[in-house]
Write an enzyme that holds these catalytic residues in place. Sequence first.
Site, mmCIF file in Angstrom:
data_model
loop_
_atom_site.group_PDB
_atom_site.id
_atom_site.type_symbol
_atom_site.label_atom_id
_atom_site.label_comp_id
_atom_site.label_asym_id
_atom_site.label_seq_id
_atom_site.Cartn_x
_atom_site.Cartn_y
_atom_site.Cartn_z
ATOM 1 N N LEU A 131 0.855 -1.184 0.000
ATOM 2 C CA LEU A 131 0.000 0.000 0.000
ATOM 3 C C LEU A 131 0.888 1.230 0.000
ATOM 4 O O LEU A 131 1.978 1.220 0.584
ATOM 5 C CB LEU A 131 -0.902 0.025 1.248
ATOM 6 C CG LEU A 131 -1.953 -1.075 1.386
ATOM 7 C CD1 LEU A 131 -2.691 -0.921 2.714
ATOM 8 C CD2 LEU A 131 -2.940 -1.059 0.233
ATOM 9 N N ASP A 132 0.417 2.300 -0.649
ATOM 10 C CA ASP A 132 1.146 3.567 -0.597
ATOM 11 C C ASP A 132 1.322 3.990 0.854
ATOM 12 O O ASP A 132 0.502 3.656 1.722
ATOM 13 C CB ASP A 132 0.367 4.661 -1.336
ATOM 14 C CG ASP A 132 0.310 4.429 -2.839
ATOM 15 O OD1 ASP A 132 1.158 3.676 -3.343
ATOM 16 O OD2 ASP A 132 -0.586 5.003 -3.483
ATOM 17 N N GLU A 133 2.356 4.759 1.104
ATOM 18 C CA GLU A 133 2.649 5.211 2.470
ATOM 19 C C GLU A 133 1.461 5.921 3.106
ATOM 20 O O GLU A 133 1.154 5.722 4.277
ATOM 21 C CB GLU A 133 3.868 6.137 2.445
ATOM 22 C CG GLU A 133 4.320 6.608 3.816
ATOM 23 C CD GLU A 133 5.601 7.416 3.773
ATOM 24 O OE1 GLU A 133 5.932 8.068 4.798
ATOM 25 O OE2 GLU A 133 6.272 7.423 2.721
ATOM 26 N N THR A 135 -1.710 5.514 2.426
ATOM 27 C CA THR A 135 -2.929 4.702 2.436
ATOM 28 C C THR A 135 -2.901 3.730 3.612
ATOM 29 O O THR A 135 -1.888 3.083 3.852
ATOM 30 C CB THR A 135 -3.057 3.900 1.120
ATOM 31 O OG1 THR A 135 -3.047 4.803 0.012
ATOM 32 C CG2 THR A 135 -4.338 3.082 1.096
ATOM 33 N N HIS A 228 -0.617 4.593 -7.415
ATOM 34 C CA HIS A 228 -1.541 5.708 -7.150
ATOM 35 C C HIS A 228 -2.827 5.618 -7.973
ATOM 36 O O HIS A 228 -3.501 6.628 -8.190
ATOM 37 C CB HIS A 228 -0.868 7.063 -7.438
ATOM 38 C CG HIS A 228 0.299 7.372 -6.567
ATOM 39 N ND1 HIS A 228 0.985 8.575 -6.633
ATOM 40 C CD2 HIS A 228 0.929 6.640 -5.611
ATOM 41 C CE1 HIS A 228 1.976 8.574 -5.763
ATOM 42 N NE2 HIS A 228 1.964 7.404 -5.123
#
Length: 282
Positions: A131-133, A135, A228
């Site tokens: 997961l993105d940082e 999120t 993203h």
Amino acid sequence: MKFSIKVKSPAAITIEELVKDNWQLGKKTIHSLRMQKAFQTPEGIALDWSKPLEVGQLIQITFEDEGSSYFPSPKIPVHPFYEDDHFLIVGKPAGLKTHPNEPTETQTLMNGVFHYLDAKGHSYAEHVHRLDEGTSGLVLIAKHPIAKNLLDKMLEKKQIVRTYEAIVEGSVKKDQGTIKTAIAADRHHPSRRRVSQTGQTAITHYQVVGRNPQMTKVHVLLETGRTHQIRVHMAHLGHPIVGDTLYGAKAIKAEHYALQAFRIQFRHPITGELVNVEIPRS
């Protein structure tokens, strides 16, 4: 590493067929399992790889894996939502990286997970996705190389379903829809992505689950997994995620944007049971 499985195949199957055809393990992994005589009876007697197994037969798998190289960090708390012999599903808070990008990094989710498993005597932990940082949400982590191999293949085949919840700016017109626009890197910004005809195919499905005059709550399923993707697609729709200033949202007091991977569903690759893990909704 040691765990047990019960043969469920309705037809006679050998260990050779199990690892090559059913599990589709790599040659290196299969060779290692064979050399270690990993497949045994519950009493520890090595099994013949060419002999058909019986339906309902209990098999013990014992092997040494190469281990993972993460530095164990007790400073990163780990909150498992699910765990068995093969994998665990943990919650990642927004603002925490999934994994280190450099060997010197020690304050990521995987550093905390490795400490958690190391304390239990495990030497292996590898994330199946990330997961993105910014999120938050559920991350699936394999506890041994066989599980990692099986789960990776399931992810490639879109057999692992992850559902996200996002709160976006404004009122989304349609109650549900699909966004199909390719995504590429933005050459004007090192971390931002943008919609581009020359980019990679990206498909996002959304459904509205809540509204107020200023914002809309949507549940999102990804058919592709571009960097993203949800953030880019919702901004392209004219409704950036609340707090996501990188993609045009207004600045707010909260530290992170409103996006969470709250549900994960798939068939257990070894037991065949349905795994359905969800972070409770408020």
